[in-house]
Motif scaffolding. Structure first.
Motif, PDB file in Angstrom:
ATOM      1  N   ALA A 160      42.835  55.774  41.247  1.00 26.49           N
ATOM      2  CA  ALA A 160      41.753  55.704  40.266  1.00 26.49           C
ATOM      3  C   ALA A 160      42.204  54.961  39.015  1.00 26.49           C
ATOM      4  O   ALA A 160      41.449  54.162  38.438  1.00 26.49           O
ATOM      5  CB  ALA A 160      41.282  57.112  39.910  1.00 26.49           C
ATOM      6  N   LEU A 161      43.434  55.219  38.563  1.00 25.69           N
ATOM      7  CA  LEU A 161      43.961  54.513  37.401  1.00 25.69           C
ATOM      8  C   LEU A 161      44.044  53.008  37.666  1.00 25.69           C
ATOM      9  O   LEU A 161      43.708  52.181  36.809  1.00 25.69           O
ATOM     10  CB  LEU A 161      45.343  55.061  37.030  1.00 25.69           C
ATOM     11  CG  LEU A 161      45.389  56.514  36.532  1.00 25.69           C
ATOM     12  CD1 LEU A 161      46.839  56.995  36.428  1.00 25.69           C
ATOM     13  CD2 LEU A 161      44.690  56.645  35.175  1.00 25.69           C
ATOM     14  N   GLN A 162      44.522  52.664  38.867  1.00 24.87           N
ATOM     15  CA  GLN A 162      44.622  51.243  39.215  1.00 24.87           C
ATOM     16  C   GLN A 162      43.233  50.609  39.267  1.00 24.87           C
ATOM     17  O   GLN A 162      43.033  49.468  38.836  1.00 24.87           O
ATOM     18  CB  GLN A 162      45.320  51.088  40.574  1.00 24.87           C
ATOM     19  CG  GLN A 162      45.715  49.647  40.902  1.00 24.87           C
ATOM     20  CD  GLN A 162      46.767  49.103  39.937  1.00 24.87           C
ATOM     21  OE1 GLN A 162      47.703  49.799  39.571  1.00 24.87           O
ATOM     22  NE2 GLN A 162      46.602  47.860  39.495  1.00 24.87           N
ATOM     23  N   TYR A 163      42.265  51.376  39.753  1.00 23.65           N
ATOM     24  CA  TYR A 163      40.897  50.868  39.871  1.00 23.65           C
ATOM     25  C   TYR A 163      40.320  50.539  38.497  1.00 23.65           C
ATOM     26  O   TYR A 163      39.740  49.462  38.288  1.00 23.65           O
ATOM     27  CB  TYR A 163      40.019  51.909  40.574  1.00 23.65           C
ATOM     28  CG  TYR A 163      38.554  51.538  40.628  1.00 23.65           C
ATOM     29  CD1 TYR A 163      38.060  50.739  41.648  1.00 23.65           C
ATOM     30  CD2 TYR A 163      37.665  51.988  39.652  1.00 23.65           C
ATOM     31  CE1 TYR A 163      36.708  50.392  41.694  1.00 23.65           C
ATOM     32  CE2 TYR A 163      36.317  51.645  39.684  1.00 23.65           C
ATOM     33  CZ  TYR A 163      35.851  50.849  40.711  1.00 23.65           C
ATOM     34  OH  TYR A 163      34.516  50.510  40.747  1.00 23.65           O
ATOM     35  N   VAL A 164      40.463  51.461  37.529  1.00 26.38           N
ATOM     36  CA  VAL A 164      39.890  51.186  36.209  1.00 26.38           C
ATOM     37  C   VAL A 164      40.609  50.014  35.534  1.00 26.38           C
ATOM     38  O   VAL A 164      39.998  49.244  34.792  1.00 26.38           O
ATOM     39  CB  VAL A 164      39.898  52.432  35.284  1.00 26.38           C
ATOM     40  CG1 VAL A 164      38.964  53.505  35.809  1.00 26.38           C
ATOM     41  CG2 VAL A 164      41.274  52.977  35.054  1.00 26.38           C
ATOM     42  N   ARG A 165      41.924  49.874  35.829  1.00 29.38           N
ATOM     43  CA  ARG A 165      42.646  48.729  35.262  1.00 29.38           C
ATOM     44  C   ARG A 165      42.088  47.422  35.798  1.00 29.38           C
ATOM     45  O   ARG A 165      41.838  46.472  35.040  1.00 29.38           O
ATOM     46  CB  ARG A 165      44.133  48.820  35.597  1.00 29.38           C
ATOM     47  CG  ARG A 165      44.948  47.672  34.972  1.00 29.38           C
ATOM     48  CD  ARG A 165      46.293  47.494  35.621  1.00 29.38           C
ATOM     49  NE  ARG A 165      47.084  46.500  34.909  1.00 29.38           N
ATOM     50  CZ  ARG A 165      46.930  45.181  35.038  1.00 29.38           C
ATOM     51  NH1 ARG A 165      46.005  44.704  35.849  1.00 29.38           N
ATOM     52  NH2 ARG A 165      47.700  44.344  34.360  1.00 29.38           N
ATOM     53  N   ASP A 166      41.864  47.365  37.108  1.00 31.20           N
ATOM     54  CA  ASP A 166      41.486  46.105  37.743  1.00 31.20           C
ATOM     55  C   ASP A 166      39.996  45.820  37.708  1.00 31.20           C
ATOM     56  O   ASP A 166      39.587  44.659  37.826  1.00 31.20           O
ATOM     57  CB  ASP A 166      41.951  46.105  39.216  1.00 31.20           C
ATOM     58  CG  ASP A 166      43.466  46.202  39.346  1.00 31.20           C
ATOM     59  OD1 ASP A 166      44.160  45.877  38.356  1.00 31.20           O
ATOM     60  OD2 ASP A 166      43.948  46.613  40.415  1.00 31.20           O
ATOM     61  N   ASN A 167      39.167  46.852  37.555  1.00 33.11           N
ATOM     62  CA  ASN A 167      37.727  46.652  37.706  1.00 33.11           C
ATOM     63  C   ASN A 167      36.885  47.048  36.501  1.00 33.11           C
ATOM     64  O   ASN A 167      35.712  46.673  36.432  1.00 33.11           O
ATOM     65  CB  ASN A 167      37.223  47.446  38.928  1.00 33.11           C
ATOM     66  CG  ASN A 167      37.860  46.964  40.220  1.00 33.11           C
ATOM     67  OD1 ASN A 167      37.439  45.968  40.795  1.00 33.11           O
ATOM     68  ND2 ASN A 167      38.901  47.664  40.666  1.00 33.11           N
TER      69      ASN A 167
END
Length: 986
Positions: free
Chosen positions: A864-871
């Motif tokens: 989820a953290l990676q998702y908010v960073r990338d998207n």
């Protein structure tokens, strides 16, 4: 007497280049301008010149010629008129006889131009002639003789304040601010004409009022392909734009694809990311200069621009296709033609007139009517005398409140209203945050009943509203800098003391207006912030007779920085600062003084110096302090820089830093020296010091902090670092260099600290100090909530949802202020909405209220953290990271993550995102601390139902955070549009 009258009227104005401007013309047979609208920028200069005016003499009296003269020569941009910016144009004519020539044609020409004419004559004048000249017959005033002018002064001023400007098709005041895009044909066929096109753009830009918050300009050149020379948000000053335009090179190329170019500006220039303020209702204008027929289709992109609400003006030559230009233009009449581009000057005025007079069709996608000149917000409290003595007058008081409320712009983020009635005791009918619509308020006001009771305790009532109504919990927005206004209607003398509570209200920054009857008028005058803010009537049934005068005071008040009324209505869209430099001029800094002087110059260069923008003072000290200039000595950056360049080293010993700090507190941060502390303008002191103080610094440093002054201390290795930390507002504001020659190394660090500094003033009322200092606008944040929606949080999800709502309520949501996104996750993340999905708080709150628990397992917090960073923290999703806007992530997690969180947490930190983690007893506290920007940003509750207990702690952390700009920080990186590489900005 005429000359004295002009002086008195000028005294009531707020003269400044960016406020009121004044010109004086004297005439007899011929007119003569004594000075123009742009001749002087200060009231003192104008008054000095007016005092020295000599009578012109001559005959006959040609009033018609004089009116035509001011139309053609004074109400022009070159003479300082801001008519094209929508600034009201007023002409006050003082005439002592009948005109020999015809006045009707020039008077009509002035009216068509949108000028409001007020005519003042004597018994020797022709009253009908004055009425014909005046904007409206009621604007023609008469006195027996010019010595009687003082008797009609207030009548004139009230008319000037209250006037409603009828906007005719010719009236320029429909356009306040504009986004203007020039689209230039740079194909092979325009090579010879390109210099003329470039000059034309320069001349048009010269007529604009360029500023980030006024007119914005972009230029695109095209042939086969379009290329943006600069966007609407690239430059914020006219000088930068003109310099770039002067340097434009012809693009060249073929064929001419005008259709593709139109589509390009629609998709890439008239966008929020490129600086377009279309969604804020700012008119969007495209000026196309084309020298040939387009090879591709223009109809579809032209229609797309019109649907977007863009006003297209087409200018072509004899080589162009006139019908094509007419189809492209917003209206066929907006298509202009010249034989050759060298003839462009001949149609310049025609274009500007069309731009002024244009009627903007408001489509659902383009609310371009939105230039509301009454956008200032107010918190207004009515305090009504409900004692036995006002029984008969109460219906009239109630009607008066209704009429005032009708004039307000009521809404949660606009004006707020409260009503309190009192006699012996007080009764709140409703608070500032009880109702958010005008209709609700008016319904309650209509139903108000007289309270009755005695005696009349006005003092207790004033104290009550201070302590219970002008508070954040009751809806007061004083801490946001919103003006606080109290309107008192009193029908008798108070039984208790009013002086102490009145002082307390004024110290709190509340502006008091009072209306009394014959029993209370003197006391009401004492209570009001200024005697001019009080009105008197024989009976309350006479309230309509003072209504207009009262409205004039209420809605146009310009409060000076006096002890009785510190609350100047602050325009929060323009951050202002009072900056004082305190320089160590002792014997020990002789060699380093040139570097100190250069450093001051460089910092000043970064400021926006002006009487109503940033102000600067410089003080040098050793044994004793010496003021080189005060905050109100200079109003232009050039004057400040010139004086700084000429500074000589003071010399002397010992070094008494404590005495110098006390001196600037007592004599420089004073209203008489130009300090606007009482107007809520941030006060900054930059101390540059090269040694340990001989005297005590603790008490004066504390005194400065109590005054709300932000002290930044800069020292060398010869300084006492602990002493500097004690002096500085916060230890982190103490900066150090080895030698003064190293000062350039910490310049950016100082500027960043100034811009992100948090003012926690303990003495001044919160109204007067904006919480966060930024260079050009109110604080902005991009806030993303990441919510654990896994199976384990099903029962706690309603509490999480409520928490998000409450935090959003504290934000200032707007496309150009705070933005919000919400993501929910379990096994996979799902964005509920992005940062650019909604632009109003209401839309966000409605969506948050309707959030459903996602469910699912396992809990993959890392993914989820990676998702908010990338998207989510991306420009396409509304993130303004590349503009330097702080990026905040608030994570609410109810368990331990199944996947790894360290790598994505580090990636977010490298991106400059500030992560706050909130967990429950089921969470892994160490995991949350690793995820958070700092372990102290990890908060914990037993259960999500306890979230309210840590809400304030979270908000305080959010406010107080200092963002460390790392190499990856977006605030120092830009994008090279030629090679699409991230580049470091110089």
């Amino acid at each position: 007497a005429m000359r004295d009258f002009v002086q008195r009227v000028v005294e009531t104005l707020s003269v400044d280049e960016n406020k009121d401007r004044v010109a004086v013309v004297q005439y007899s047979r011929d007119p003569a301008a004594q000075f123009y609208l742009n001749t002087y920028t200060t009231k003192g200069e104008i008054l000095n010149t007016v005092r020295g005016l000599r009578h012109k003499g001559g005959r006959p009296l040609n009033t018609g010629a004089a009116l035509q003269y001011v139309r053609d020569n004074v109400f022009t941009a070159s003479s300082g008129s801001r008519r094209l910016e929508g600034v009201p144009q007023l002409l006050i004519l003082l005439s002592g006889g009948r005109s020999v020539d015809n006045v009707d044609t020039p008077a009509s020409a002035l009216k068509e131009l949108g000028v409001l004419v007020f005519g003042i004559g004597t018994r020797s004048s022709d009253s009908r002639e004055l009425q014909r000249i005046s904007h409206d017959p009621s604007y023609a005033l008469s006195v027996s003789d010019f010595t009687d002018l003082p008797s009609i002064q207030q009548q004139l001023l009230s008319s000037v304040e209250a006037v409603v400007i009828d906007v005719t098709p010719e009236s320029p005041t429909v356009l306040g601010i504009k986004d203007v895009v020039f689209l230039l044909d740079g194909s092979d066929g325009t090579r010879n004409g390109f210099p003329a096109m470039r000059d034309f753009v320069q001349r048009v830009v010269e007529t604009l009022s360029v500023d980030e918050n006024k007119d914005r300009v972009a230029v695109v050149q095209y042939s086969r392909d379009p290329a943006a020379q600069f966007y609407l948000n690239t430059y914020t000053t006219k000088g930068e734009i003109l310099n770039t335009v002067r340097g434009l090179r012809h693009k060249g190329g073929r064929p001419l694809n005008t259709g593709a170019a139109l589509q390009y500006v629609r998709d890439n220039v008239f966008t929020a990311s490129s600086g377009s303020r279309r969604l804020e209702g700012v008119p969007q204008l495209l000026i196309l200069l084309s020298g040939g027929r387009s090879v591709d289709n223009v109809d579809t992109p032209a229609s797309a621009l019109k649907e977007l609400g863009v006003l297209v003006f087409g200018i072509g030559t004899r080589s162009s296709d006139s019908r094509e230009l007419q189809r492209i233009s917003h209206d066929p009449s907006y298509a202009l033609s010249v034989s050759d581009f060298t003839d462009l000057p001949s149609i310049q005025q025609q274009l500007l007139s069309s731009v002024e007079a244009v009627v903007i069709d408001v489509t659902p996608e383009s609310p371009t009517v939105l230039v509301d000149h009454d956008t200032a917000r107010k918190d207004v409290v009515f305090l009504l005398d409900g004692s036995d003595g006002t029984r008969n007058g109460f219906p009239a008081m109630r009607d008066f409140v209704q009429r005032v409320v009708e004039k307000l712009n009521v809404g949660g983020d606009k004006d707020r209203v409260s009503v309190v009635q009192y006699g012996r005791d007080q009764e709140v009918h409703f608070y500032l945050n009880t109702y958010s619509t005008k209709g609700d308020i008016l319904d309650i006001v209509r139903g108000l009943r007289h309270r009755r009771g005695r005696p009349l305790n006005t003092g207790a009532a004033l104290q009550y509203v201070r302590d219970n109504v002008f508070t954040a919990s009751s809806g007061s927005r004083s801490q946001e800098g919103v003006p606080q206004m109290l309107i008192l209607l009193s029908g008798g003398r108070s039984n208790d003391n009013v002086d102490i509570p009145v002082s307390a209200l004024k110290e709190s920054g509340v502006l008091i207006f009072g209306i009394g009857n014959r029993n209370s008028s003197k006391e009401v005058q004492r209570i009001a912030s200024d005697p001019s803010f009080s009105q008197s009537v024989s009976e309350f049934s006479d309230l309509p007779s003072v209504q207009d005068k009262f409205f004039s005071s209420l809605f146009t008040v310009h409060v000076g920085a006096t002890t009785i009324s510190p609350t100047v209505i602050v325009d929060l869209s323009i951050a202002r600062k009072d900056v004082v430099f305190l320089l160590d001029g002792s014997d020990g800094t002789r060699n380093g003084f040139p570097e100190m002087r250069d450093f001051v110059q460089r910092v000043v260069e970064k400021l926006t110096v002006g009487e109503n923008r940033d102000r600067v003072s410089v003080v040098q000290y050793s044994r004793e302090p010496e003021v080189h200039f005060y905050l109100n000595t200079y109003t232009r950056k050039e004057e400040v820089v010139d004086t700084v360049r000429g500074l000589k080293h003071k010399g002397g010993r010992p070094l008494n830093t404590g005495a110098a700090l006390q001196y600037v507190r007592d004599y420089v941060y004073a209203a008489s020296s130009g300090s606007r502390r009482l107007e809520s303008v941030p006060q900054i002191l930059i101390l540059i010091n090269g040694g340990r103080s001989f005297d005590n610094v603790d008490e004066p440093a504390s005194a400065l902090k109590e005054l709300g002054v932000l002290v930044f201390g800069i020292g060398t290795r010869s300084s006492d670092s602990r002493e500097l930390q004690k002096i500085s507002y916060d230890p982190s504001y103490a900066l150090s260099v080895s030698e003064f020659t190293d000062l350039p190394n910490i310049q950016q660090q100082l500027l960043s600290a100034m811009n992100t500094a948090i003012i926690q003033d303990t003495t001044m009322p919160p109204t007067l100090i904006p919480t966060i200092l930024v260079e050009s606008q109110a604080p902005r944040r991009d806030v993303v909530f990441l919510l654990d929606g896994s199976d384990g949080t099903r029962s706690g999800f309603p509490a999480m949802r409520d928490f998000v709502q409450r935090v959003v309520e504290t934000l200032s949501v707007d496309e150009n202020k705070d933005r919000v996104a919400v993501v929910q996750y379990s096994r996979d993340p799902a964005a509920q909405f992005y940062l650019n999905t909604y632009t109003t708080k209401g839309e966000i709150l409605n969506t948050v209220r309707g959030l459903r628990h996602k469910g699912g397992r396992p809990l993959n917090t890392g993914a989820a953290l990676q998702y908010v960073r990338d998207n989510v923290f991306t420009a396409s999703s509304g993130s303004r990271r590349l503009e330097g806007v702080p990026q905040l992530l608030i994570l609410l997690s109810g368990g331990r993550s199944v996947d790894n969180v360290d790598t994505p947490a580090s990636a977010l930190k490298e991106l400059g995102v500030l992560v706050f983690g909130i967990g429950t007893r089921s969470s892994d506290s160490r995991e949350l601390q690793r995820i958070s920007h700092d372990p102290s940003y990890a908060l914990s509750v037993s259960d999500f139902t306890d979230l309210p207990s840590i809400q304030q702690q979270l908000l305080s952390s959010v406010e107080a955070v200092v963002i460390d700009v790392t190499p990856e920080s977006p605030t120092v990186l830009g994008m090279c549009y030629h090679c699409e590489l991230r580049v470091r900005m110089c």
